[in-house]
Each structure stands twice: as C-alpha cells, then as structure tokens.
Design a protein around this motif. Structure first.
Motif, PDB file in Angstrom:
ATOM      1  N   UNK A 235      10.514   9.449   9.172  1.00  0.00           N
ATOM      2  CA  UNK A 235       9.274   8.754   9.547  1.00  0.00           C
ATOM      3  C   UNK A 235       9.416   7.289   9.168  1.00  0.00           C
TER       4      UNK A 235
ATOM      5  N   UNK B  44       7.649   4.754   9.440  1.00  0.00           N
ATOM      6  CA  UNK B  44       6.516   3.985   8.929  1.00  0.00           C
ATOM      7  C   UNK B  44       6.247   4.229   7.451  1.00  0.00           C
ATOM      8  N   UNK B  45       7.000   5.133   6.852  1.00  0.00           N
ATOM      9  CA  UNK B  45       6.774   5.441   5.442  1.00  0.00           C
ATOM     10  C   UNK B  45       7.171   4.258   4.557  1.00  0.00           C
ATOM     11  N   UNK B  46       6.371   3.986   3.553  1.00  0.00           N
ATOM     12  CA  UNK B  46       6.680   2.938   2.587  1.00  0.00           C
ATOM     13  C   UNK B  46       7.665   3.516   1.558  1.00  0.00           C
TER      14      UNK B  46
ATOM     15  N   UNK C 112       0.082  16.421   5.559  1.00  0.00           N
ATOM     16  CA  UNK C 112       0.166  14.971   5.752  1.00  0.00           C
ATOM     17  C   UNK C 112       1.596  14.495   5.569  1.00  0.00           C
TER      18      UNK C 112
ATOM     19  N   UNK D 221       4.342  12.694   8.260  1.00  0.00           N
ATOM     20  CA  UNK D 221       4.628  11.298   7.938  1.00  0.00           C
ATOM     21  C   UNK D 221       3.392  10.458   7.743  1.00  0.00           C
ATOM     22  N   UNK D 222       2.225  11.086   7.488  1.00  0.00           N
ATOM     23  CA  UNK D 222       0.977  10.341   7.328  1.00  0.00           C
ATOM     24  C   UNK D 222       0.753   9.888   5.884  1.00  0.00           C
ATOM     25  N   UNK D 223       1.618  10.340   4.975  1.00  0.00           N
ATOM     26  CA  UNK D 223       1.528   9.874   3.597  1.00  0.00           C
ATOM     27  C   UNK D 223       2.914   9.369   3.190  1.00  0.00           C
ATOM     28  N   UNK D 224       2.973   8.630   2.076  1.00  0.00           N
ATOM     29  CA  UNK D 224       4.257   8.099   1.623  1.00  0.00           C
ATOM     30  C   UNK D 224       4.859   8.955   0.525  1.00  0.00           C
TER      31      UNK D 224
ATOM     32  N   UNK E 114       0.359   5.420   0.242  1.00  0.00           N
ATOM     33  CA  UNK E 114      -0.582   6.528   0.418  1.00  0.00           C
ATOM     34  C   UNK E 114      -0.058   7.731  -0.354  1.00  0.00           C
TER      35      UNK E 114
ATOM     36  N   UNK F 266       0.821  -1.207   0.000  1.00  0.00           N
ATOM     37  CA  UNK F 266       0.000   0.000   0.000  1.00  0.00           C
ATOM     38  C   UNK F 266       0.857   1.260   0.000  1.00  0.00           C
TER      39      UNK F 266
ATOM     40  N   UNK G 201      -3.238   4.309  -2.601  1.00  0.00           N
ATOM     41  CA  UNK G 201      -4.409   4.895  -1.957  1.00  0.00           C
ATOM     42  C   UNK G 201      -4.316   6.399  -2.157  1.00  0.00           C
TER      43      UNK G 201
END
Lengths: 280, 232
Positions: free
Chosen positions: A236, A238-240, A77, A81-84, A36, A34, A65
């Motif tokens: 961040x 958690x980023x892809x 975002x 870090x809420x988006x990639x 984002x 996924x 997404x």
C-alpha cells in the motif's frame, strides 16, 4: 493597479484559509507527520495510550491519529491499507495478515489476561472453575451472558472458548450481543447482573462504577497478547512507512516497556499490562 | 444521583479553571459545527430560494428530495463520507480523512438540506400579495430577491438554528470521519462517548453540561437576532 493587488491579496487570504481548514502546517519535521494507528478499544479505554502517545509525539514530531475500534475492524483497516500501524490483540487473526504480507515488522509488545466476571451471587456457580467449564455451566444454567459481538479481539477470544466448551450460544435468549466497546459492555453486564468476558485492564479501569467480581481467571487460554505491526508499504504505497516504523520501534523500546509495566500501579495497585518485547 | 451532582461540580471546575483540554475541545466544537453550518447556509439558502421562486420540470421531485434530506441519518452521511475519503476511496488523494475538514464536510451535508427545506418553506409563506407589491413598485430582480429574503428572515433564521442544532448534537458522523483524535478532531460529543467508555461518568456529565451551555448560548444569540424588535 489597485485591482490587481486586491486580487492577489484575496488569493493569499484564500490560501491561508484553505491551509487553516486542511490543517497543513509548515512546521512539521517529518515529511508526512500524520500516522493513523488502528487499535483495540482496551488500549484507549484503559488510558494507556493517553500516557504513551504524548511521549512518542514529543520524541519524534509525528502526530498519531488513534482510531479506537474493535480488533476486527482495526485488522480490516490494515488489510485495506487504510491505517499505517496496528496495535491489536488477536494473534490468530493477525497471523493471517502477516502471511498475506499485508503487515510487516510484527512485534510482541505486551500481555495481560482475560477474566470472566459476573455478579457476586454467581448464579451459575462458576467461581474457581476454568474458563471452559465456566461457560459450560453458564450455558447449562442459561444464566445471562453479555457478549461484545463486534468481532473484536475479546469477542474472538470468547468465541474460541465457546467452541472449546462445545456450546453454540448465538441466538440463545440468555446470550446478548452489545456490539459496543469493552467499557460499555462491562457496564451493561453490571447493570443486567450478567456474566461477561473482559480484559483485566478495562475491568480495573471501570471497577469503581460496576458491581461485578472476577470469577474465573488464570488458565492459559485466557492469555491476552498484544502485538504491534506496520502496514506493508510495499503493498500500500500511501502508508506512512517511516511513521509506522518509528511507532513500532517506540512500543518495543526498553524505556516504553518500562512505562507499560508500571502503568496503573499508582491507581490500581497492580499493573494493567505486562511488557513482553523481545520475548518469545 | 451523585454522578450528576459530581458532574455539575466538575463542569464548574473545568470552566472556572479554564481547563486547557476542555477549552480546546470546546473551541474545536464551535469551529467545526460553526463552519459546517456556515457552508450549509451558503448552499441551503440559495437552493431553498431557487426552489421557492422558480417553476421548472422536476421541481416537485427536487423539493421532495430536499425534504427527504432533512431526515438524513448522520451515521449514514458519516459512512458515505468515510467511504469517499478513505485512502483508497474516490477522494482519497485529498488525504482528508480523520481531520476537522472531513467533519465539516459531513456536517455541511447533514445541515444543508435542513437549511434549504426550511428556507423554502419560509419564502413560500411570505404573503403572495407582498410579492406583487414589490414587483409593482418597480424593484429589479436582485432587489426583489433581497426584499423577499428580508421578509422571510424569521423563518430563515429558524432554518439556520435548526441546521446548527442538527450538527452540534451529532456524534455518529463526527466519530466516523473525525476518528475522535485527541487534540485534533475530538469534539464535545465524541469526547463524552469516550469518557463513558472509560468509566469516567463525572467527566462525561461535565462535558455534556458544557455542551448544553455552549448550545444554549449560541441559540440565545440567534434567537435574539431573530426576535429583535418583535415583542408582541
């Protein structure tokens, strides 16, 4: 004996149900499939991403997404870090994210232009004027102007032109803020016979539904530049990162750039975006 | 109104040709709102029954809380769910944001108080003499509860209908926590908003009409269950 088997089968069943709910597949090739993508409404409302994303997804196996919001929110975002990966059009604000290290691999993708549109009667007489003179004339006439008012890329651009025109429109009766996306704002301007600033792509996509004409265009301050960038995985965790990198690479790939350059030709007789990768 | 007639034609065409994207969006709408409502039934009916049948300190406050919850604005629920599920939020490790699960969670939160509040009212309006009679006939507690729920079934089905109606028509929370991702979290309401932004009014109308047909069909089935054998 029976009881145990029964319990096991319930557990297996629950496991599958949970999988169904959470949507974890076993098939995906990339480890985290996924991505984002936070982007501006114009790339979605114009239909460009509907053309590009299926190609990208098929090519790489990622699932994108797309969160279509104003550029302001998209950048926010990214900053958290809420988006990639981001695809936005407010170079001045983007620069800040590059400087703080929130994003990396900042790449020029494409451009089109902003235009000032309004009713054919043109009550403020802005036709043919530069953008700055046009806004001065609209303010002097107190002609209705519809603003996005949502901190989007278009709104940021509009505010920068007001600033150059030395007018403070906020709070004036003839200045209304919609807080909505570009498509909805253009529709409102049409319904209210008002002026508004829009990107050319959204205007052309909405053209069949509206009665607005292009009144001011072409001056350098109306350039609308889109950049893609990865959210920095070093900042961040958690980023892809792999997915983000793949997406940015895809956007500047010569084949993709060719598709961008021809997008809209069949429907509008002119391209909506001009590919720019590698330039600067 | 040419847009509406065009929209109607488009709706018919999409339904007759079983347009794959529209079918997929419709199925997802049923799946998300159906699961959301189902969870809210699991939470709401026991909560409503408990509040209707038990007396304890603080009950009045809880009842007001449930009734307040019936008016929870979906967009507020959406924002709270979004903030909870974001990557760096309290439940970020679950990786649920922008997924159908996130939408189901938000919709369950919206519908639960509605189901609980109306269940509470339905059980309380069962004739009190009947309660005495059930006990007098020697029912144990489980039998008592089941009989009461059976007697209140009309009102409880109304609770389910209201809960489902609340979530299938909802757009704010679904947009926020689902993200309207094509082929993944796009449902009929969010797709309609998008098509309006794109200027495709006919398609937006068609999607609205399909949503109306879907809602009507489901409500018709629920009403049939409710009214079975109740003809005056």
């Amino acid at each position: 004996m029976f009881g145990k088997r029964y319990r096991v089968s319930i557990a297996v069943f629950c496991f599958f149900i949970m999988n169904g709910f959470i949507g974890i597949g076993f098939a995906g090739e990339p480890k985290n499939k996924d991505i984002i993508l936070a982007t501006t409404t114009s790339t979605v409302d114009s239909g460009l991403l509907d053309v590009l994303l299926p190609v990208f997804e098929k090519l790489t196996g990622y699932r994108v997404k797309t969160i279509s919001v104003g550029t302001g929110q998209a950048l926010a975002m990214g900053e958290k870090g809420e988006a990639d990966v981001l695809l936005t059009h407010a170079p001045a604000s983007e620069k800040k994210l590059v400087d703080t290290g929130a994003v990396t691999n900042y790449q020029l993708v494409m451009h089109n232009d902003f235009i000032l549109v309004g009713p054919a009667e043109d009550p403020a007489g802005i036709k043919g004027k530069t953008s700055i003179e046009s806004l001065k004339a609209i303010a002097a006439k107190k002609a209705l102007f519809i603003s996005r008012g949502d901190d989007s890329g278009t709104h940021k651009k509009e505010l920068s032109i007001w600033k150059k025109a030395e007018v403070t429109p906020a709070g004036a009766e003839w200045y209304q803020e919609t807080g909505q996306g570009m498509g909805a704002t253009v529709l409102m301007a049409s319904e209210k016979k008002a002026y508004t600033l829009t990107d050319r792509a959204t205007y052309l996509a909405q053209k069949a539904n509206i009665k607005l004409e292009i009144l001011s265009q072409g001056d350098p301050s109306l350039l609308n530049i889109y950049h893609a960038m990865e959210v920095n995985v070093a900042k961040f965790a958690k980023v892809n990162a792999d997915g983000a990198k793949a997406f940015v690479e895809f956007m500047v790939d010569p084949r993709t750039q060719k598709v961008i350059g021809s997008f809209g030709m069949d429907k509008f007789g002119e391209p909506l975006f001009f590919p720019d990768a590698g330039k600067k | 109104m040419p847009v509406m007639t065009e929209g109607l034609k488009e709706a018919v065409r999409l339904l007759v040709t079983l347009d794959p994207e529209v079918m997929e969006i419709t199925l997802r709408t049923i799946q998300v709102s159906g699961t959301g409502t189902f969870i809210s039934v699991l939470i709401g009916i026991p909560t409503g029954a408990f509040l209707a049948l038990k007396t304890f300190f603080g009950r009045g406050f809880l009842v007001s809380l449930v009734n307040f919850g019936m008016g929870l604005p979906p967009v507020v629920v959406g924002l709270a769910t979004w903030l909870t599920l974001t990557r760096y939020g309290p439940l970020g490790m679950l990786n649920l944001l922008y997924s159908p699960t996130a939408m189901i969670i938000a919709q369950a939160i919206i519908a639960s108080p509605i189901v609980a509040g109306l269940t509470l009212a339905a059980i309380q309006s069962v004739n009190p003499k009947l309660k005495l009679q059930i006990i007098a006939l020697g029912a144990n507690r489980i039998q008592y509860l089941l009989l009461l729920l059976w007697e209140a079934r009309l009102g409880i089905l109304s609770a389910v209908i209201a809960g489902f109606g609340g979530v299938i028509s909802e757009v704010g929370a679904s947009m926020m926590v689902g993200g309207n991702v094509r082929g993944y979290t796009r449902v009929l309401t969010t797709a309609t908003v998008l098509e309006v932004s794109k200027g495709k009014f006919e398609l937006a109308c068609a999607l609205s009409i399909i949503l109306l047909i879907l809602t009507f069909t489901i409500m018709w089935v629920l009403s049939y269950l409710q009214q079975r054998g109740k003809n005056p």
